[in-house]
Design a protein around this motif. Structure first.
Motif, PDB file in Angstrom:
ATOM      1  N   ARG A  18       0.834  -1.214   0.000  1.00 18.64           N
ATOM      2  CA  ARG A  18       0.000   0.000   0.000  1.00 18.64           C
ATOM      3  C   ARG A  18       0.863   1.257   0.000  1.00 18.64           C
ATOM      4  NH1 ARG A  18      -2.993  -3.021   3.727  1.00 18.64           N
ATOM      5  NH2 ARG A  18      -2.151  -1.816   5.461  1.00 18.64           N
ATOM      6  N   TRP A  19       1.902   1.253   0.805  1.00 24.56           N
ATOM      7  CA  TRP A  19       2.772   2.421   0.885  1.00 24.56           C
ATOM      8  C   TRP A  19       3.534   2.642  -0.409  1.00 24.56           C
ATOM      9  CZ3 TRP A  19       4.689   0.687   6.335  1.00 24.56           C
ATOM     10  CH2 TRP A  19       3.745   1.067   7.292  1.00 24.56           C
ATOM     11  N   ARG A  20       3.926   1.570  -1.090  1.00 26.77           N
ATOM     12  CA  ARG A  20       4.612   1.723  -2.376  1.00 26.77           C
ATOM     13  C   ARG A  20       3.688   2.407  -3.378  1.00 26.77           C
ATOM     14  NH1 ARG A  20       9.565   0.720  -4.119  1.00 26.77           N
ATOM     15  NH2 ARG A  20       8.830  -0.374  -5.945  1.00 26.77           N
ATOM     16  N   HIS A  21       2.420   2.017  -3.392  1.00 26.91           N
ATOM     17  CA  HIS A  21       1.464   2.651  -4.304  1.00 26.91           C
ATOM     18  C   HIS A  21       1.264   4.122  -3.941  1.00 26.91           C
ATOM     19  CE1 HIS A  21       0.365  -0.841  -6.611  1.00 26.91           C
ATOM     20  NE2 HIS A  21       0.144  -1.535  -5.497  1.00 26.91           N
ATOM     21  N   ALA A  22       1.361   4.437  -2.652  1.00 32.91           N
ATOM     22  CA  ALA A  22       1.208   5.820  -2.188  1.00 32.91           C
ATOM     23  C   ALA A  22       2.528   6.593  -2.258  1.00 32.91           C
ATOM     24  CB  ALA A  22       0.679   5.836  -0.757  1.00 32.91           C
ATOM     25  N   ARG A  23       3.587   5.930  -2.727  1.00 30.66           N
ATOM     26  CA  ARG A  23       4.924   6.536  -2.866  1.00 30.66           C
ATOM     27  C   ARG A  23       5.505   7.025  -1.539  1.00 30.66           C
ATOM     28  NH1 ARG A  23       6.121   6.726  -8.216  1.00 30.66           N
ATOM     29  NH2 ARG A  23       4.401   6.909  -9.682  1.00 30.66           N
ATOM     30  N   VAL A  24       5.271   6.257  -0.494  1.00 36.99           N
ATOM     31  CA  VAL A  24       5.867   6.544   0.813  1.00 36.99           C
ATOM     32  C   VAL A  24       7.337   6.130   0.753  1.00 36.99           C
ATOM     33  CG1 VAL A  24       5.825   5.926   3.265  1.00 36.99           C
ATOM     34  CG2 VAL A  24       3.684   6.231   2.017  1.00 36.99           C
ATOM     35  N   TYR A  41      14.061  -2.828   1.535  1.00 39.98           N
ATOM     36  CA  TYR A  41      14.624  -2.817   0.188  1.00 39.98           C
ATOM     37  C   TYR A  41      14.856  -4.244  -0.319  1.00 39.98           C
ATOM     38  CZ  TYR A  41      15.666   2.195  -0.205  1.00 39.98           C
ATOM     39  OH  TYR A  41      15.573   3.548  -0.325  1.00 39.98           O
ATOM     40  N   HIS A  42      15.412  -5.088   0.534  1.00 39.50           N
ATOM     41  CA  HIS A  42      15.707  -6.467   0.154  1.00 39.50           C
ATOM     42  C   HIS A  42      14.429  -7.198  -0.227  1.00 39.50           C
ATOM     43  CE1 HIS A  42      16.503 -10.773   1.049  1.00 39.50           C
ATOM     44  NE2 HIS A  42      17.590 -10.510   0.362  1.00 39.50           N
ATOM     45  N   ASP A  43      13.385  -7.049   0.549  1.00 39.58           N
ATOM     46  CA  ASP A  43      12.131  -7.735   0.273  1.00 39.58           C
ATOM     47  C   ASP A  43      11.507  -7.245  -1.034  1.00 39.58           C
ATOM     48  OD1 ASP A  43      10.272  -9.757   1.497  1.00 39.58           O
ATOM     49  OD2 ASP A  43       8.861  -8.119   1.132  1.00 39.58           O
ATOM     50  N   ILE A  44      11.549  -5.948  -1.260  1.00 42.32           N
ATOM     51  CA  ILE A  44      10.988  -5.391  -2.488  1.00 42.32           C
ATOM     52  C   ILE A  44      11.774  -5.894  -3.701  1.00 42.32           C
ATOM     53  CG2 ILE A  44      10.654  -3.255  -3.810  1.00 42.32           C
ATOM     54  CD1 ILE A  44      10.033  -1.905  -1.065  1.00 42.32           C
ATOM     55  N   LYS A  45      13.080  -5.903  -3.575  1.00 39.30           N
ATOM     56  CA  LYS A  45      13.915  -6.346  -4.697  1.00 39.30           C
ATOM     57  C   LYS A  45      13.742  -7.839  -4.957  1.00 39.30           C
ATOM     58  CE  LYS A  45      18.604  -6.488  -6.433  1.00 39.30           C
ATOM     59  NZ  LYS A  45      20.003  -6.227  -6.175  1.00 39.30           N
ATOM     60  N   ARG A  46      13.751  -8.636  -3.915  1.00 42.13           N
ATOM     61  CA  ARG A  46      13.707 -10.082  -4.082  1.00 42.13           C
ATOM     62  C   ARG A  46      12.314 -10.577  -4.468  1.00 42.13           C
ATOM     63  NH1 ARG A  46      16.244 -14.790  -0.282  1.00 42.13           N
ATOM     64  NH2 ARG A  46      16.273 -16.312  -1.951  1.00 42.13           N
ATOM     65  N   ASN A  47      11.280  -9.945  -3.963  1.00 45.26           N
ATOM     66  CA  ASN A  47       9.927 -10.436  -4.182  1.00 45.26           C
ATOM     67  C   ASN A  47       9.095  -9.560  -5.106  1.00 45.26           C
ATOM     68  OD1 ASN A  47      10.251 -12.694  -2.410  1.00 45.26           O
ATOM     69  ND2 ASN A  47      10.083 -11.281  -0.705  1.00 45.26           N
ATOM     70  N   GLY A  48       9.697  -8.534  -5.666  1.00 49.45           N
ATOM     71  CA  GLY A  48       8.980  -7.706  -6.621  1.00 49.45           C
ATOM     72  C   GLY A  48       8.906  -8.422  -7.964  1.00 49.45           C
ATOM     73  N   SER A  53       7.665  -6.478 -21.260  1.00 46.70           N
ATOM     74  CA  SER A  53       6.798  -6.066 -22.356  1.00 46.70           C
ATOM     75  C   SER A  53       5.770  -5.022 -21.916  1.00 46.70           C
ATOM     76  CB  SER A  53       6.093  -7.279 -22.963  1.00 46.70           C
ATOM     77  OG  SER A  53       5.268  -7.893 -22.006  1.00 46.70           O
ATOM     78  N   MET A  54       5.433  -5.031 -20.604  1.00 44.69           N
ATOM     79  CA  MET A  54       4.494  -4.038 -20.062  1.00 44.69           C
ATOM     80  C   MET A  54       5.047  -3.495 -18.747  1.00 44.69           C
ATOM     81  SD  MET A  54       0.783  -5.743 -20.878  1.00 44.69           S
ATOM     82  CE  MET A  54       1.105  -7.326 -20.144  1.00 44.69           C
ATOM     83  N   PRO A  55       6.010  -2.582 -18.814  1.00 44.04           N
ATOM     84  CA  PRO A  55       6.660  -2.091 -17.590  1.00 44.04           C
ATOM     85  C   PRO A  55       5.716  -1.394 -16.616  1.00 44.04           C
ATOM     86  CG  PRO A  55       7.439  -0.875 -19.520  1.00 44.04           C
ATOM     87  CD  PRO A  55       6.555  -1.981 -20.016  1.00 44.04           C
ATOM     88  N   GLU A  56       4.577  -0.926 -17.087  1.00 49.54           N
ATOM     89  CA  GLU A  56       3.628  -0.270 -16.171  1.00 49.54           C
ATOM     90  C   GLU A  56       3.012  -1.263 -15.194  1.00 49.54           C
ATOM     91  OE1 GLU A  56       1.345  -1.271 -19.972  1.00 49.54           O
ATOM     92  OE2 GLU A  56       3.276  -0.406 -19.484  1.00 49.54           O
ATOM     93  N   TYR A  57       3.155  -2.560 -15.455  1.00 50.81           N
ATOM     94  CA  TYR A  57       2.622  -3.577 -14.553  1.00 50.81           C
ATOM     95  C   TYR A  57       3.679  -4.145 -13.607  1.00 50.81           C
ATOM     96  CZ  TYR A  57      -1.607  -3.360 -17.274  1.00 50.81           C
ATOM     97  OH  TYR A  57      -2.749  -2.919 -17.890  1.00 50.81           O
ATOM     98  N   ALA A  58       4.855  -3.551 -13.587  1.00 54.30           N
ATOM     99  CA  ALA A  58       5.899  -3.963 -12.658  1.00 54.30           C
ATOM    100  C   ALA A  58       5.571  -3.428 -11.279  1.00 54.30           C
ATOM    101  CB  ALA A  58       7.266  -3.448 -13.124  1.00 54.30           C
ATOM    102  N   GLY A  59       5.981  -4.129 -10.258  1.00 51.96           N
ATOM    103  CA  GLY A  59       5.715  -3.628  -8.920  1.00 51.96           C
ATOM    104  C   GLY A  59       5.942  -4.645  -7.829  1.00 51.96           C
ATOM    105  N   TYR A  60       5.166  -4.508  -6.781  1.00 53.00           N
ATOM    106  CA  TYR A  60       5.309  -5.339  -5.587  1.00 53.00           C
ATOM    107  C   TYR A  60       3.917  -5.657  -5.074  1.00 53.00           C
ATOM    108  CZ  TYR A  60       6.644  -6.618  -0.812  1.00 53.00           C
ATOM    109  OH  TYR A  60       6.819  -7.273   0.383  1.00 53.00           O
TER     110      TYR A  60
END
Length: 92
Positions: A18-24, A41-48, A53-60
């Motif tokens: 939720r915070w990532r979507h809110a840019r916290v 950071y580790h969790d976002i990197k490892r589990n993101g 082909s559709m970079p707008e759908y990248a995330g966590y």
């Protein structure tokens, strides 16, 4: 073996999502969760996830991240429990 630490819980991962979507900022997430920012950071990197082909759908996604972690841990435990399988996989 390296240092051990407690994994993020499913609740913490959902908050992170939720915070990532809110840019916290990650520093603020870490402060509220009382975790090191490197853990976040580790969790976002490892589990993101990414989709080239559709970079707008990248995330966590917190639920998907928790499932990825659970699958990794199940594999690791299986190698510890089954010595024959471990020998076959590692070759030792």
């Amino acid at each position: 073996m390296g240092a051990t630490y407690a994994q993020l819980s499913i609740t913490e991962r959902r908050k992170t999502e939720r915070w990532r979507h809110a840019r916290v900022p990650v520093n603020e997430m870490a402060r509220v969760l009382k975790r090191y920012r490197a853990t976040i950071y580790h969790d976002i990197k490892r589990n993101g996830y990414t989709n080239e082909s559709m970079p707008e759908y990248a995330g966590y996604d917190g639920d998907a991240a928790h499932q990825m972690m659970a699958r990794r841990h199940a594999r690791e435990r299986k190698l510890i429990k089954c010595r024959e399988l471990c020998k076959d996989v590692i070759g030792g």
